[in-house]
Write an enzyme that holds these catalytic residues in place. Structure first.
Site, mmCIF file in Angstrom:
data_model
loop_
_atom_site.group_PDB
_atom_site.id
_atom_site.type_symbol
_atom_site.label_atom_id
_atom_site.label_comp_id
_atom_site.label_asym_id
_atom_site.label_seq_id
_atom_site.Cartn_x
_atom_site.Cartn_y
_atom_site.Cartn_z
ATOM 1 N N PRO A 27 0.843 -1.199 0.000
ATOM 2 C CA PRO A 27 0.000 0.000 0.000
ATOM 3 C C PRO A 27 0.874 1.243 0.000
ATOM 4 C CG PRO A 27 0.004 -1.059 2.179
ATOM 5 C CD PRO A 27 0.789 -1.944 1.262
ATOM 6 N N MET A 28 0.538 2.220 -0.841
ATOM 7 C CA MET A 28 1.282 3.490 -0.837
ATOM 8 C C MET A 28 0.319 4.654 -1.037
ATOM 9 S SD MET A 28 4.844 2.854 -2.877
ATOM 10 C CE MET A 28 4.175 1.677 -4.040
ATOM 11 N N GLN A 81 -6.717 -1.288 2.617
ATOM 12 C CA GLN A 81 -6.035 -1.100 3.898
ATOM 13 C C GLN A 81 -6.727 -0.012 4.724
ATOM 14 O OE1 GLN A 81 -2.250 0.992 4.761
ATOM 15 N NE2 GLN A 81 -1.470 -1.018 5.334
ATOM 16 N N CYS A 111 2.378 2.591 10.074
ATOM 17 C CA CYS A 111 2.644 3.949 9.597
ATOM 18 C C CYS A 111 3.425 4.747 10.662
ATOM 19 C CB CYS A 111 1.333 4.667 9.237
ATOM 20 S SG CYS A 111 1.638 6.295 8.546
ATOM 21 N N ASN A 210 8.736 -7.293 3.897
ATOM 22 C CA ASN A 210 8.752 -6.023 3.175
ATOM 23 C C ASN A 210 9.915 -5.142 3.637
ATOM 24 O OD1 ASN A 210 7.229 -2.944 3.814
ATOM 25 N ND2 ASN A 210 7.634 -3.573 1.730
ATOM 26 N N GLY A 211 10.437 -4.386 2.680
ATOM 27 C CA GLY A 211 11.458 -3.384 2.991
ATOM 28 C C GLY A 211 12.706 -3.539 2.152
ATOM 29 N N ARG A 235 8.411 1.115 -2.984
ATOM 30 C CA ARG A 235 8.955 2.197 -3.810
ATOM 31 C C ARG A 235 9.548 1.742 -5.138
ATOM 32 N NH1 ARG A 235 12.198 4.650 1.081
ATOM 33 N NH2 ARG A 235 12.143 2.422 1.542
HETATM 34 C C1 LIG Z 1 4.815 7.231 -0.820
HETATM 35 C C2 LIG Z 1 4.611 6.116 0.175
HETATM 36 C C3 LIG Z 1 3.346 5.926 0.706
HETATM 37 C C4 LIG Z 1 3.130 4.869 1.622
HETATM 38 N N1 LIG Z 1 1.865 4.655 2.092
HETATM 39 C C5 LIG Z 1 1.613 3.572 2.880
HETATM 40 C C6 LIG Z 1 0.290 3.225 3.263
HETATM 41 O O1 LIG Z 1 -0.699 3.880 2.870
HETATM 42 N N2 LIG Z 1 0.131 2.137 4.065
HETATM 43 C C7 LIG Z 1 1.191 1.374 4.489
HETATM 44 O O2 LIG Z 1 1.001 0.385 5.206
HETATM 45 N N3 LIG Z 1 2.443 1.678 4.132
HETATM 46 C C8 LIG Z 1 2.687 2.731 3.329
HETATM 47 N N4 LIG Z 1 3.951 2.991 2.905
HETATM 48 C C9 LIG Z 1 5.038 2.066 3.301
HETATM 49 C C10 LIG Z 1 5.234 0.985 2.251
HETATM 50 O O3 LIG Z 1 4.079 0.185 2.105
HETATM 51 C C11 LIG Z 1 6.427 0.076 2.614
HETATM 52 O O4 LIG Z 1 6.168 -0.567 3.829
HETATM 53 C C12 LIG Z 1 7.744 0.841 2.740
HETATM 54 O O5 LIG Z 1 7.891 1.810 1.725
HETATM 55 C C13 LIG Z 1 8.937 -0.131 2.698
HETATM 56 O O6 LIG Z 1 8.984 -0.838 1.471
HETATM 57 P P1 LIG Z 1 10.034 -0.441 0.301
HETATM 58 O O7 LIG Z 1 11.381 -0.390 0.969
HETATM 59 O O8 LIG Z 1 9.866 -1.532 -0.730
HETATM 60 O O9 LIG Z 1 9.661 0.929 -0.208
HETATM 61 C C14 LIG Z 1 4.198 4.043 2.030
HETATM 62 C C15 LIG Z 1 5.469 4.271 1.492
HETATM 63 C C16 LIG Z 1 5.683 5.284 0.582
HETATM 64 C C17 LIG Z 1 7.068 5.481 0.012
#
Ligand SMILES: Cc1cc2nc3c(=O)[nH]c(=O)nc-3n(C[C@H](O)[C@H](O)[C@H](O)COP(=O)(O)O)c2cc1C
Length: 326
Positions: A27-28, A81, A111, A210-211, A235
């Site tokens: 989710p983003m 979500q 979050c 994740n991460g 991302r």
């Molecule tokens: C722009 C943006 C918006 C995000 N919005 C959410 C969200 O709405 N809900 C959530 O659980 N995580 C959110 N995240 C976190 C991501 O889901 C993820 O856990 C985090 O970016 C780590 O993963 P990555 O390293 O692959 O980016 C967001 C991250 C980014 C960069």
């Protein structure tokens, strides 16, 4: 070269739902709208989550919140979500009309944003297992499949990952996703594989890791080191959605140009023009990251006032980059 699709790719059973692959789109906020989710799914993602939506917002019939939930029957299974801290608001949101089309409710317990933490939502819930449990139980009363996405704790002195994972399972969660960074780490630094591995050892429900996954190599390392049941990408999926086809071995003839034009088609069909422009500009600037020769078009792209104008400049941008990529 080891391949994720040979070693780790599988269907995943989440409660009563089976996903085609175990590579998920995270989710983003501001990005994982219906067009984006459909693109990731087409490229092989087994599941793609909506951005976080306030459970309270749905309780008070907030139209802007409801708008974030656009979906249709082409998307299956569908996962929404929710964010909040009041169990009754979650129960209401899960049983209400706005989430009626969704098969899976994911609860945001990760979050890290200050306002969210101050309201006792998101990652703050890792400090209150009893409330977190009540929220999961409230969502389960809707009869839907329920998943939880969380971080290992607020900081490295307060790691609760094993007990939190067990609490999720005991409260009825059908899957958990662990973002391997504490709240203090926000979005940077290497994810800590040991935290995710601890969660995996603590429960029998599927655990998604994740991460920091930016390549097939990262995804392989994540699976090797954590024993997780699948991966979730945030991302890097914005920058290079072909990570989904690569990990899942999904054949595709798409290019960044064809994808962005297809995204524009869906955005124009489901959003008004202002929203479509905003989304396509945001996504395009991610698509352009790391691509040579695109800088000179950026200003013009941001200044486009209509989808027609924007499409013209996108055709130039992504045609150029495809040439320079060869
Ligand atoms: C722009 C943006 C918006 C995000 N919005 C959410 C969200 O709405 N809900 C959530 O659980 N995580 C959110 N995240 C976190 C991501 O889901 C993820 O856990 C985090 O970016 C780590 O993963 P990555 O390293 O692959 O980016 C967001 C991250 C980014 C960069």
């Amino acid at each position: 070269m080891k391949k994720f699709s040979d070693l780790y790719l599988k269907k995943l059973h989440i409660g009563s739902i089976t996903t085609e692959t175990n590579v998920f789109t995270a989710p983003m906020a501001g990005y994982t709208c219906y067009p984006f989710r459909m693109m990731c799914r087409k490229l092989g993602a087994g599941l793609a989550f909506t951005e976080m939506v306030s459970a309270n917002g749905l309780k008070y019939n907030d139209r802007a919140t409801a708008k974030l939930l656009y979906t249709d029957k082409a998307e299956f299974p569908k996962a929404v979500q929710l964010l909040g801290s009041v169990p009754s608001a979650f129960e209401f949101a899960c049983k209400g009309d706005y989430t009626a089309d969704y098969d899976i409710i994911d609860i945001n317990m990760g979050c890290p944003v200050p306002n969210v933490i101050k309201s006792g939502e998101g990652c703050a819930l890792t400090g209150d297992l009893s409330l977190a449990s009540k929220i999961i139980e409230s969502c389960k009363r809707s009869g839907k499949v329920v998943t939880v996405k969380f971080r290992p704790g607020m900081n490295k002195k307060n790691i609760v990952v094993s007990e939190f994972a067990r609490m999720c399972e005991n409260s009825g969660a059908d899957m958990i996703t662990v973002h391997g960074r504490t709240r203090n780490m926000m979005y940077s630094g290497e994810p800590v594989y040991e935290y995710i591995e601890s969660a995996k050892r603590a429960v029998n429900i599927p655990v998604i890791a994740n991460g920091g996954i930016r390549s097939e190599e990262d995804a392989l390392k994540m699976m090797d080191r954590t024993g997780a049941d699948g991966v979730m990408i945030a991302r890097f999926g914005l920058e290079n959605p072909f990570i989904f086809s690569q990990l899942t071995g999904t054949h595709t003839d798409e290019t960044k140009l064809s994808l962005i034009m297809w995204q524009a088609d869906i955005a124009e069909a489901v959003f008004d023009e202002t929203e479509a422009l905003e989304y396509i500009k945001k996504l395009s600037s991610y698509f352009m990251k790391g691509l040579h020769g695109t800088k000179k078009f950026k200003q013009e792209m941001y200044e486009s006032g209509s989808m027609r104008e924007l499409r013209k400049i996108l055709a130039l941008i992504f045609k150029e980059t495809e040439k320079s990529d060869v």
